[in-house]
Write a protein that holds these residues in place. Structure first.
Motif, PDB file in Angstrom:
ATOM      1  N   ALA A  95      -0.955  -1.999   6.923  1.00 48.36           N
ATOM      2  CA  ALA A  95      -0.927  -2.407   6.201  1.00 48.36           C
ATOM      3  C   ALA A  95      -2.132  -2.603   5.257  1.00 48.36           C
ATOM      4  CB  ALA A  95      -0.581  -3.938   5.488  1.00 48.36           C
ATOM      5  N   LYS A  96      -3.478  -2.871   6.422  1.00 47.76           N
ATOM      6  CA  LYS A  96      -5.155  -3.444   6.324  1.00 47.76           C
ATOM      7  C   LYS A  96      -5.202  -2.183   6.510  1.00 47.76           C
ATOM      8  CE  LYS A  96      -3.670  -6.700   3.331  1.00 47.76           C
ATOM      9  NZ  LYS A  96      -4.665  -6.513   2.083  1.00 47.76           N
ATOM     10  N   GLU A 103       0.803   6.384   6.902  1.00 47.69           N
ATOM     11  CA  GLU A 103       2.225   6.523   6.548  1.00 47.69           C
ATOM     12  C   GLU A 103       3.088   7.505   6.787  1.00 47.69           C
ATOM     13  OE1 GLU A 103       2.866   4.974   3.412  1.00 47.69           O
ATOM     14  OE2 GLU A 103       0.352   4.149   3.140  1.00 47.69           O
ATOM     15  N   ARG A 155       4.589  -5.876   6.284  1.00 44.41           N
ATOM     16  CA  ARG A 155       4.154  -4.534   6.134  1.00 44.41           C
ATOM     17  C   ARG A 155       3.943  -4.641   4.868  1.00 44.41           C
ATOM     18  NH1 ARG A 155       3.723  -0.575   2.251  1.00 44.41           N
ATOM     19  NH2 ARG A 155       2.418   0.780   3.110  1.00 44.41           N
ATOM     20  N   GLN A 156       4.895  -4.791   3.825  1.00 39.01           N
ATOM     21  CA  GLN A 156       5.282  -5.643   2.542  1.00 39.01           C
ATOM     22  C   GLN A 156       4.349  -6.636   2.650  1.00 39.01           C
ATOM     23  OE1 GLN A 156       6.012  -2.230   2.035  1.00 39.01           O
ATOM     24  NE2 GLN A 156       6.662  -3.057  -0.137  1.00 39.01           N
ATOM     25  N   THR A 158       2.003  -8.418   3.860  1.00 33.40           N
ATOM     26  CA  THR A 158       0.822  -8.196   3.932  1.00 33.40           C
ATOM     27  C   THR A 158      -0.079  -7.371   2.964  1.00 33.40           C
ATOM     28  OG1 THR A 158       1.136  -8.223   6.867  1.00 33.40           O
ATOM     29  CG2 THR A 158      -0.794  -8.576   6.193  1.00 33.40           C
ATOM     30  N   SER A 159       0.775  -6.326   2.564  1.00 39.38           N
ATOM     31  CA  SER A 159      -0.243  -5.714   1.218  1.00 39.38           C
ATOM     32  C   SER A 159      -0.583  -6.323   0.479  1.00 39.38           C
ATOM     33  CB  SER A 159       0.958  -4.709   0.660  1.00 39.38           C
ATOM     34  OG  SER A 159       1.356  -3.663   2.066  1.00 39.38           O
ATOM     35  N   ASP A 163      -7.755  -7.662   0.314  1.00 37.47           N
ATOM     36  CA  ASP A 163      -8.770  -7.071   0.949  1.00 37.47           C
ATOM     37  C   ASP A 163     -10.045  -7.700   0.659  1.00 37.47           C
ATOM     38  OD1 ASP A 163      -6.313  -5.399   1.732  1.00 37.47           O
ATOM     39  OD2 ASP A 163      -7.424  -3.633   0.328  1.00 37.47           O
ATOM     40  N   LYS A 274       5.058  -7.915  -3.229  1.00 45.32           N
ATOM     41  CA  LYS A 274       4.216  -6.548  -3.454  1.00 45.32           C
ATOM     42  C   LYS A 274       4.534  -5.317  -3.153  1.00 45.32           C
ATOM     43  CE  LYS A 274       2.703 -10.993  -1.685  1.00 45.32           C
ATOM     44  NZ  LYS A 274       1.821 -11.809  -2.721  1.00 45.32           N
TER      45      LYS A 274
END
Length: 275
Positions: A95-96, A103, A155-156, A158-159, A163, A274
């Motif tokens: 995610a970061k 991808e 992942r979803q 944490t997105s 940032d 998210k």
């Protein structure tokens, strides 16, 4: 339409459907204290005429339930911890972090969810055999500590973490490990609770993989114990013991859900929001 009336019209059908879904569970609970004859009576009798509470005592002499409980707790708890850690770290990285092929890696991980687990049985078994992990906790635990679903969920979630917070921590001199451990992990708490429930229930009820890896009765987990009850009491006349065993096995899953229910609902809701 008034909000109260609208809410009532929504809740009534949900309550009806929920009651239907609860019927098998209620029947299992009531059957666990019935006599063998009452269970197979036609028409069905919902409530026991004379509760057989001794069923919960007798079952301990039929199968080594205590040892199976310990095995299931060790295996399930360690798998859940492993799934939470690997999914949390992988979700954070995907995610970061910006790297070439990110991808593609994520899509490859998701694509593994399309592969039936039965296809992996033979290669996994031979790998475990080569490591000498047959009839061991390692053989039960290690193949299950990484899941594509867990990585996707984290992942979803944490997105959606800004940032700017991560960049501010880095500017203040925090290492990548400190950013993850002190900032990301606490923020992932709700999604981790949801993943913990999914993982615990799935692994607690897991039957097929332990059946393949375990041949020593001393390493049996609770689902294998229910299978032993089925073999020991194959006739319908002794189904009450199977219902008693099933009830005992269900209790930990219910406790985990009750304890984490608040976080579970929030985690699923926020994960769905998210990008």
């Amino acid at each position: 339409m008034k909000p109260a009336l609208k809410q009532t019209l929504i809740c009534i059908p949900l309550a009806i459907f929920g009651s239907f879904m609860a019927f098998p569970f209620i029947w299992m609970l009531l059957s666990s204290i019935k006599s063998a004859e009452e269970i197979i009576t036609v028409p069905i009798t919902w409530f026991p005429g004379h509760p057989q509470w001794h069923n919960y005592k007798d079952i301990w002499s039929v199968i080594p339930l205590g040892n199976m409980y310990v095995n299931s707790l060790i295996v399930t708890v360690l798998i859940v911890i492993g799934v939470l850690l690997t999914s949390s770290m992988a979700g954070f990285a995907l995610a970061k972090y910006r790297f070439k092929g990110r991808e593609v890696v994520f899509m490859l991980i998701l694509s593994t969810m399309m592969i039936p687990f039965f296809v992996l049985f033979i290669p996994l078994f031979f790998i475990i055999k080569e490591f000498g992990w047959i009839n061991s906790y390692a053989g039960l635990i290690v193949p299950n500590i990484v899941t594509a679903f867990g990585i996707f969920l984290m992942r979803q979630f944490t997105s959606g973490i800004p940032d700017e917070m991560i960049q501010a921590a880095r500017i203040d001199g925090a290492s990548e490990w400190r950013v993850y451990w002190k900032m990301i992990l606490p923020l992932q708490k709700q999604a981790l609770a949801a993943l913990a429930i999914f993982s615990f229930v799935y692994q607690w009820d897991s039957f097929l993989w332990p059946l393949v890896v375990v041949s020593d009765e001393g390493m049996n987990t609770l689902p294998l114990g229910i299978n032993m009850l089925r073999n020991a009491y194959s006739s319908q006349a002794n189904m009450n013991m199977m219902m008693t065993g099933s009830t005992i096995i269900v209790v930990p899953s219910l406790l985990v859900f009750v304890l984490l229910q608040r976080y579970f609902i929030k985690g699923i809701t926020m994960t769905g929001m998210k990008g």
